[in-house]
Structures are given as structure tokens and as C-alpha cells.
Design an enzyme around this catalytic site. Structure first.
Site, PDB file in Angstrom:
ATOM      1  CG  ASP A   1     -11.573 -30.006  15.527  1.00  0.00           C
ATOM      2  OD1 ASP A   1     -11.107 -28.860  15.400  1.00  0.00           O
ATOM      3  OD2 ASP A   1     -11.096 -30.892  15.037  1.00  0.00           O
TER       4      ASP A   1
ATOM      5  CG  ASP B   1      -0.895 -26.978   8.774  1.00  0.00           C
ATOM      6  OD1 ASP B   1      -0.630 -27.657   8.116  1.00  0.00           O
ATOM      7  OD2 ASP B   1      -1.513 -27.547  10.018  1.00  0.00           O
TER       8      ASP B   1
END
Length: 454
Positions: free
Chosen positions: A212, A297
């Protein structure tokens, strides 16, 4: 008497005649035998001469054959030498091509995809718009998690990329009740894809994008310059194209880069040596306090994993995240992601001196900028900032104090493992309003930067 003499004489004469005849017969026999032997000897000599001639002819033929073989061997040796030289030349050229390929490749680029075919198409088109000219430096991959047929079909419709597919060999099992399977699947997919690219395809660097994202015109030049920087400075753990405070109202200069103690993600590059360290301990999913789970992350943002190493980020983002719908359910999209400024300037990174980003240089460089900023104290920070010319700095005392000040300006308030987003030595920098820089300074920042007397 005479008659007796005559009789004896005739007897002797007969005896002599008989002896003569006998001798003649023996002589004839001997001559015949000698003639036969001589004939046989002549015949044998003739045969011997004939055989000798045949032997001489054979020797001559063999000598001629030997000469021919020697000539053939000589030609073969010459051809072998030529072939050997040709093979060596081809091997050298092949090795040179491989070396050139290794030398020219900067990083593999992988798009992490799952079930959003329309998003993936938009991302691929954005990348190919700039990647086609540098395809040899940045081989493109799409890694799909799962078996969505539309994503697979869309990825395979492009000849310019390599398609990879990650399928779970068995159902994903969460470790605690209430955990989202999506966090496990995403973490597993990242590990699988990076293992494939670093260990199966043997790339030295990989740039990770999601399905995206759109990229800036200088995206690839930026990462090529950053790759050279990473080779020189091993305290750089990764390079990102993202700035969490990269919204249009907070950025100004597309040529400025920063070091950060906070991992930005969202379009980032790491090296094989770093992955060798991370892969064996990569998390199944990451628990983030009070039973909450978040992405891999945040696991990278733990001090125990980055071990004091830092990250390079730009002021103006080189990626734009358009993914309002996804596993994060659009969290923060309208407030933080939609207003992001995607760089639209073609910066000539090859001509830029980035030595100021080296660890020893950067701490002095950043400290000097911070010292020159004008201090602001008390309430109404936004109003005071707007009334001062040039850069300003505000000091916060703790996390809650930081969140209060950040809320006034509208920048990210979030911390992870004691570090605010985008911070370097506790300092968060953004433009407000551009081109003025605002520095939010932590309680220990001056000490960490070696700044005294402020």
C-alpha cells in the site's frame, strides 16, 4: 709276362675308370646338392629381400603415420591451447559479469502482499515507474502471504518482477487467548521472505515495502547513497524512507537526513549481516504490555534488539502509505498517514556529501544545530514558537510532559521502549511552521550530546 702285364694294366684301368665314374657321380651329386642349396639360398635371399622391402615399406608407412600423428598432436595441442584460452576468457568474462552484477546491485526490493490486489497493482505501478531504469540494481520481488487468487494473478501478470508465495504448512496457533492471528502471520511472512532473499537468493541488502505504498522519484538514488553510508558506518542498523512526523505541515527540506534511535519502518533497507543476527530470534508475534500485541517493528524498537544502533530517515518521506484499509483497521490513517508529504523533487544524491551522518560527525553536527536554537519555556509553546524567528527548542521533563507538548503541535506523541518517535538522543525535531525547526529536548539530551552551559 707281357700278357700278365697287360692283364694287370687293364684291371687297373678298369679300376681307375670305375673310380673316375664314381668320383664324377659324387661330384655330380655334390654339384646338384650345391645347386639346390644355392637355389634355396637365392630363393631365401629373395624372400628375405622381399620381406625386408615390405618391412622397410611398413617402417616408412609407420614413420609417415608417426609424422602425421605428430602433426595431428601439434594441431590438437594448438587447438587445446586455443580452447583453453577461450574457456579462460569466457570464465573471466562470466566472472566479470557476475562481479559486475554483484557490484551494480544495490538491493533487492520486495513488496509484502496478502489479499489486496488493487493496492498491490497501485504499488507495483508506482515502483516500476522509477525502477525500470535501474532494474539491474534493484531486482523486484512480490512476496504473497496466503493464497488469494487475485493477488497471485496480479503479481504474475508483470514480467518485470519475481513472484514468491508463503503458505502456512499448518494452522497458526496463538500462544495466549485473545491474540490476533494476523500478528503471527505477518511476523512469519516477514521472516520467511527475508530468509528467502538473503539466504536462497543471496542478496546483500533488501528494501522492504508493503503493498500500500507509492515511492518518490529519487527513491532508488536515495537508497543507493544510503547503502554506501551503511557500508562505512556499522552503527547504522537500517535506513528508512519514512518520517513519522513527515506530514506536509511539518517538513520543508527534501535534502535533509537525520539519525534516529527510533526504527521508522515503512520502506526500509537492511543488510544481510544484520539479518543474520535477527533471523534466529525473530518473534512469532510481539506482546506490547498488558497483554496487547503489535507488529514485529515494535520488537525491532527494543533496546535489546537494536543495541544502541541507529536508523537513517529523511525529513521528507520517500514513500507514501495509502493503505486506509488493512490489518491495522485504518488506525491513525487520517490524522498521521493521509497528510504525509511524498517528496516530488529529484534530489541528486550522488553529488551529496553525507559524511555528516557518520556517527562521530553527526553527534557534533546535531549538537551544534541544537545549541543555536532559541530556548522557549513555560506555557503557550505554539504561540511563542510562532512569534520567534529561527529555530527554537523546548525541554520536556518526562514522557507525560512530552505528550502534552507534542499534542499542542500535533506531532506523534507515542513512545516505544522509552524512545519517542523520530527521536535522536531524546530530541524530536520537526518544522513548525516551515522552515522553522522545533526541537523537543529530553531531560538527558544535552548530556548525551555533550552540550554544556545551556
Amino acid at each position: 709276362m707281357v700278357n700278365k702285364f697287360l692283364c694287370d694294366f687293364r684291371f687297373l684301368l678298369l679300376a681307375a675308370a670305375a673310380a673316375f665314374i664314381y668320383i664324377q657321380m659324387r661330384l655330380f651329386t655334390t654339384q646338384s646338392e650345391y645347386a639346390d642349396r644355392l637355389a634355396a639360398a637365392v630363393e631365401a635371399e629373395t624372400r628375405c629381400t622381399s620381406q625386408m622391402r615390405k618391412l622397410i615399406d611398413q617402417i616408412s608407412m609407420q614413420q609417415s603415420h608417426i609424422v602425421d600423428l605428430e602433426e595431428y598432436k601439434k594441431r590438437q595441442d594448438e587447438e587445446y591451447g586455443q580452447m583453453q584460452a577461450l574457456v579462460q576468457d569466457l570464465e573471466f568474462k562470466g566472472l566479470q559479469r557476475r562481479m559486475d552484477k554483484i557490484q551494480t546491485q544495490v538491493a533487492a526490493v520486495v513488496i509484502m502482499a496478502c489479499n489486496r490486489a488493487d493496492y498491490l497493482e497501485r504499488t507495483i505501478k508506482s515502483i516500476l515507474n522509477y525502477q525500470n531504469a535501474v532494474a539491474s540494481k534493484y531486482p523486484l520481488f512480490v512476496s504473497q502471504d496466503g493464497s488469494d487468487p487475485q493477488v497471485r494473478k496480479k503479481a504474475l501478470s508483470y514480467d518485470q518482477l519475481t513472484y514468491m508465495q508463503h503458505l502456512d504448512s499448518k494452522p497458526v496457533q496463538t500462544e495466549r487467548p485473545g491474540e490476533l492471528i494476523a500478528y503471527y502471520k505477518i511476523a512469519q511472512h516477514y521472516k520467511w521472505a527475508l530468509d528467502e532473499l538473503f539466504y536462497k537468493h543471496n542478496f546483500s541488502r533488501v528494501i522492504i515495502l508493503e503493498d500500500d505504498m507509492e515511492i518518490a522519484p529519487d527513491f532508488f538514488d536515495y537508497f543507493e547513497a544510503a547503502a554506501a553510508l551503511m557500508e562505512k558506518d556499522k552503527t547504522i542498523m537500517a535506513v528508512s524512507s519514512w518520517n513519522d512526523n513527515g506530514q506536509k505541515q511539518f517538513v520543508h527540506d527534501p535534502e535533509i537526513l537525520y539519525r534516529s534511535d527510533f526504527f521508522p519502518g515503512l520502506g526500509w533497507m537492511l543488510t544481510k549481516s544484520t539479518w543474520n543476527e535477527l533471523s534466529p530470534k525473530w518473534p512469532k508475534a510481539y506482546p506490547y504490555g498488558f497483554g496487547r500485541f503489535t507488529y514485529w517493528d515494535d520488537w525491532l524498537r527494543l533496546q535489546e534488539n537494536h543495541k544502541g544502533r541507529q536508523f537513517i530517515r529523511p525529513e521528507v518521506c520517500r514513500t507514501y502509505n495509502f493503505g486506509e484499509h488493512g490489518s491495522s483497521l485504518g488506525q491513525f490513517f487520517r490524522q498521521y498517514l493521509e497528510p504525509i508529504k511524498l517528496n516530488d523533487v529529484q534530489v541528486d544524491w550522488k553529488s551529496k556529501d553525507l559524511s555528516y551522518l557518520m556517527e562521530d560527525e553527526y553527534i557534533k553536527h546535531f549538537a551544534e544545530i541544537l545549541k543555536n536554537a532559541k530556548p522557549i519555556n513555560g506555557a503557550d509553546a505554539v504561540l511563542k514558537t510562532s512569534n520567534i524567528q529561527g529555530d527554537v527548542r523546548l525541554q520536556y521533563q518526562h514522557q507525560q510532559d512530552f505528550e502534552r507538548i507534542a499534542r499542542q503541535f500535533g506531532v506523534f506523541q507515542e513512545w516505544k521502549d522509552g524512545v519517542p518517535r523520530t527521536a535522536y538522543k531524546g530530541v524530536v525535531v520537526f518544522r513548525y511552521p516551515p522552515p522553522r525547526r522545533v526541537f523537543l529536548v529530553g531531560p538527558n539530551s544535552f548530556k548525551l550530546l555533550g552540550i554544556k552551559g545551556v
